[in-house]
Structures are given as structure tokens and as C-alpha cells.
Write a protein that holds these residues in place. Structure first.
Motif, PDB file in Angstrom:
ATOM      1  N   UNK A   2       0.817  -1.195   0.000  1.00 37.37           N
ATOM      2  CA  UNK A   2       0.000   0.000   0.000  1.00 37.37           C
ATOM      3  C   UNK A   2       0.863   1.261   0.000  1.00 37.37           C
ATOM      4  N   UNK A   3       0.207   2.414  -0.077  1.00 32.05           N
ATOM      5  CA  UNK A   3       0.915   3.689  -0.192  1.00 32.05           C
ATOM      6  C   UNK A   3       1.701   4.023   1.076  1.00 32.05           C
ATOM      7  N   UNK A   4       1.191   3.640   2.229  1.00 30.16           N
ATOM      8  CA  UNK A   4       1.884   3.950   3.481  1.00 30.16           C
ATOM      9  C   UNK A   4       3.199   3.188   3.580  1.00 30.16           C
ATOM     10  N   UNK A   5       3.205   1.938   3.157  1.00 34.43           N
ATOM     11  CA  UNK A   5       4.430   1.147   3.173  1.00 34.43           C
ATOM     12  C   UNK A   5       5.466   1.738   2.220  1.00 34.43           C
ATOM     13  N   UNK A   6       5.025   2.164   1.048  1.00 31.68           N
ATOM     14  CA  UNK A   6       5.937   2.792   0.094  1.00 31.68           C
ATOM     15  C   UNK A   6       6.496   4.091   0.654  1.00 31.68           C
ATOM     16  N   UNK A   7       5.670   4.855   1.341  1.00 33.81           N
ATOM     17  CA  UNK A   7       6.137   6.107   1.942  1.00 33.81           C
ATOM     18  C   UNK A   7       7.175   5.851   3.030  1.00 33.81           C
ATOM     19  N   UNK A   8       6.939   4.856   3.845  1.00 36.62           N
ATOM     20  CA  UNK A   8       7.889   4.534   4.919  1.00 36.62           C
ATOM     21  C   UNK A   8       9.224   4.088   4.339  1.00 36.62           C
ATOM     22  N   UNK A   9       9.186   3.276   3.289  1.00 35.96           N
ATOM     23  CA  UNK A   9      10.431   2.840   2.640  1.00 35.96           C
ATOM     24  C   UNK A   9      11.171   4.031   2.060  1.00 35.96           C
ATOM     25  N   UNK A  10      10.454   4.955   1.413  1.00 34.48           N
ATOM     26  CA  UNK A  10      11.089   6.146   0.852  1.00 34.48           C
ATOM     27  C   UNK A  10      11.697   7.012   1.946  1.00 34.48           C
ATOM     28  N   UNK A  11      10.997   7.196   3.047  1.00 32.54           N
ATOM     29  CA  UNK A  11      11.503   8.024   4.149  1.00 32.54           C
ATOM     30  C   UNK A  11      12.786   7.422   4.715  1.00 32.54           C
ATOM     31  N   UNK A  12      12.806   6.120   4.918  1.00 39.07           N
ATOM     32  CA  UNK A  12      14.010   5.465   5.435  1.00 39.07           C
ATOM     33  C   UNK A  12      15.156   5.597   4.439  1.00 39.07           C
ATOM     34  N   UNK A  13      14.878   5.402   3.165  1.00 43.90           N
ATOM     35  CA  UNK A  13      15.923   5.502   2.142  1.00 43.90           C
ATOM     36  C   UNK A  13      16.473   6.920   2.043  1.00 43.90           C
ATOM     37  N   UNK A  14      15.608   7.928   2.150  1.00 43.80           N
ATOM     38  CA  UNK A  14      16.066   9.314   2.060  1.00 43.80           C
ATOM     39  C   UNK A  14      16.982   9.671   3.225  1.00 43.80           C
ATOM     40  N   UNK A  15      16.604   9.273   4.430  1.00 43.11           N
ATOM     41  CA  UNK A  15      17.450   9.587   5.584  1.00 43.11           C
ATOM     42  C   UNK A  15      18.745   8.777   5.561  1.00 43.11           C
ATOM     43  N   UNK A  16      18.701   7.556   5.049  1.00 46.74           N
ATOM     44  CA  UNK A  16      19.937   6.766   4.920  1.00 46.74           C
ATOM     45  C   UNK A  16      20.874   7.397   3.899  1.00 46.74           C
ATOM     46  N   UNK A  17      20.341   7.876   2.782  1.00 48.88           N
ATOM     47  CA  UNK A  17      21.178   8.556   1.789  1.00 48.88           C
ATOM     48  C   UNK A  17      21.822   9.794   2.382  1.00 48.88           C
ATOM     49  N   UNK A  18      21.063  10.576   3.124  1.00 51.00           N
ATOM     50  CA  UNK A  18      21.632  11.754   3.778  1.00 51.00           C
ATOM     51  C   UNK A  18      22.732  11.397   4.756  1.00 51.00           C
ATOM     52  N   UNK A  19      22.535  10.331   5.507  1.00 51.65           N
ATOM     53  CA  UNK A  19      23.551   9.900   6.470  1.00 51.65           C
ATOM     54  C   UNK A  19      24.819   9.427   5.766  1.00 51.65           C
ATOM     55  N   UNK A  20      24.660   8.689   4.682  1.00 51.54           N
ATOM     56  CA  UNK A  20      25.831   8.205   3.940  1.00 51.54           C
ATOM     57  C   UNK A  20      26.600   9.364   3.323  1.00 51.54           C
ATOM     58  N   UNK A  21      25.894  10.343   2.769  1.00 51.80           N
ATOM     59  CA  UNK A  21      26.565  11.503   2.177  1.00 51.80           C
ATOM     60  C   UNK A  21      27.329  12.276   3.250  1.00 51.80           C
ATOM     61  N   UNK A  22      26.765  12.411   4.424  1.00 51.91           N
ATOM     62  CA  UNK A  22      27.455  13.122   5.504  1.00 51.91           C
ATOM     63  C   UNK A  22      28.656  12.328   5.997  1.00 51.91           C
ATOM     64  N   UNK A  23      28.494  11.018   6.186  1.00 56.73           N
ATOM     65  CA  UNK A  23      29.586  10.217   6.740  1.00 56.73           C
ATOM     66  C   UNK A  23      30.737  10.019   5.752  1.00 56.73           C
ATOM     67  N   UNK A  24      30.438   9.961   4.458  1.00 58.36           N
ATOM     68  CA  UNK A  24      31.463   9.688   3.450  1.00 58.36           C
ATOM     69  C   UNK A  24      31.814  10.922   2.617  1.00 58.36           C
ATOM     70  N   UNK A  25      31.639  12.107   3.156  1.00 59.26           N
ATOM     71  CA  UNK A  25      31.855  13.313   2.357  1.00 59.26           C
ATOM     72  C   UNK A  25      33.304  13.495   1.920  1.00 59.26           C
ATOM     73  N   UNK A  26      34.275  12.959   2.653  1.00 61.39           N
ATOM     74  CA  UNK A  26      35.660  13.088   2.245  1.00 61.39           C
ATOM     75  C   UNK A  26      35.995  12.168   1.080  1.00 61.39           C
TER      76      UNK A  26
END
Length: 63
Positions: A2-26
Motif C-alpha cells: 500500500x501507499x503507506x508502506x511505500x512512503x515509509x520505505x522512501x523516508x528510510x531511504x532518504x534519511x539513509x542517503x543523507x547519512x551516507x553523504x554526511x559520513x562519506x563526504x571526504x
């Protein structure tokens, strides 16, 4: 799925991408770093919009 499950997956993926970009910026080349940062900011902003939208529409679903 359903749409809620897709939204939760997107939210987790977006925050994980942000964390990876911050941690691996060098390790990321400077030209790619800028575009990845802008892309992750856009995804995180949309994820916040989805969270707020979910809170506003909570309880209005059909049974």
C-alpha cells in the motif's frame, strides 16, 4: 504494497542517503558531492512533507 508502506520505505531511504553523504563526504569527489548533497536535501525535504501529510491525514481512512 500500500501507499503507506511505500512512503515509509522512501523516508528510510532518504534519511539513509543523507547519512551516507554526511559520513562519506571526504571520499566523494567534490563535483559529485555537490549534486549528491542537493539530491539528498530534496529527498529529505520530500520525506518531511510525507511525514507531515501522514500526520494530517491520520484517522481519516475508511474502514
Amino acid at each position: 504494497m500500500d501507499a503507506m508502506t511505500s512512503s515509509i520505505i522512501f523516508i528510510i531511504a532518504a534519511f539513509c542517503l543523507g547519512a551516507v553523504v554526511i559520513m562519506k563526504r571526504e571520499a566523494i569527489p567534490p563535483k559529485m558531492r555537490r549534486w549528491l548533497a542537493l539530491f539528498s536535501i530534496a529527498m529529505i525535504a520530500f520525506a518531511f512533507f510525507l511525514i507531515v501529510y501522514a500526520l494530517f491525514t491520520m484517522g481519516t481512512g475508511t474502514v
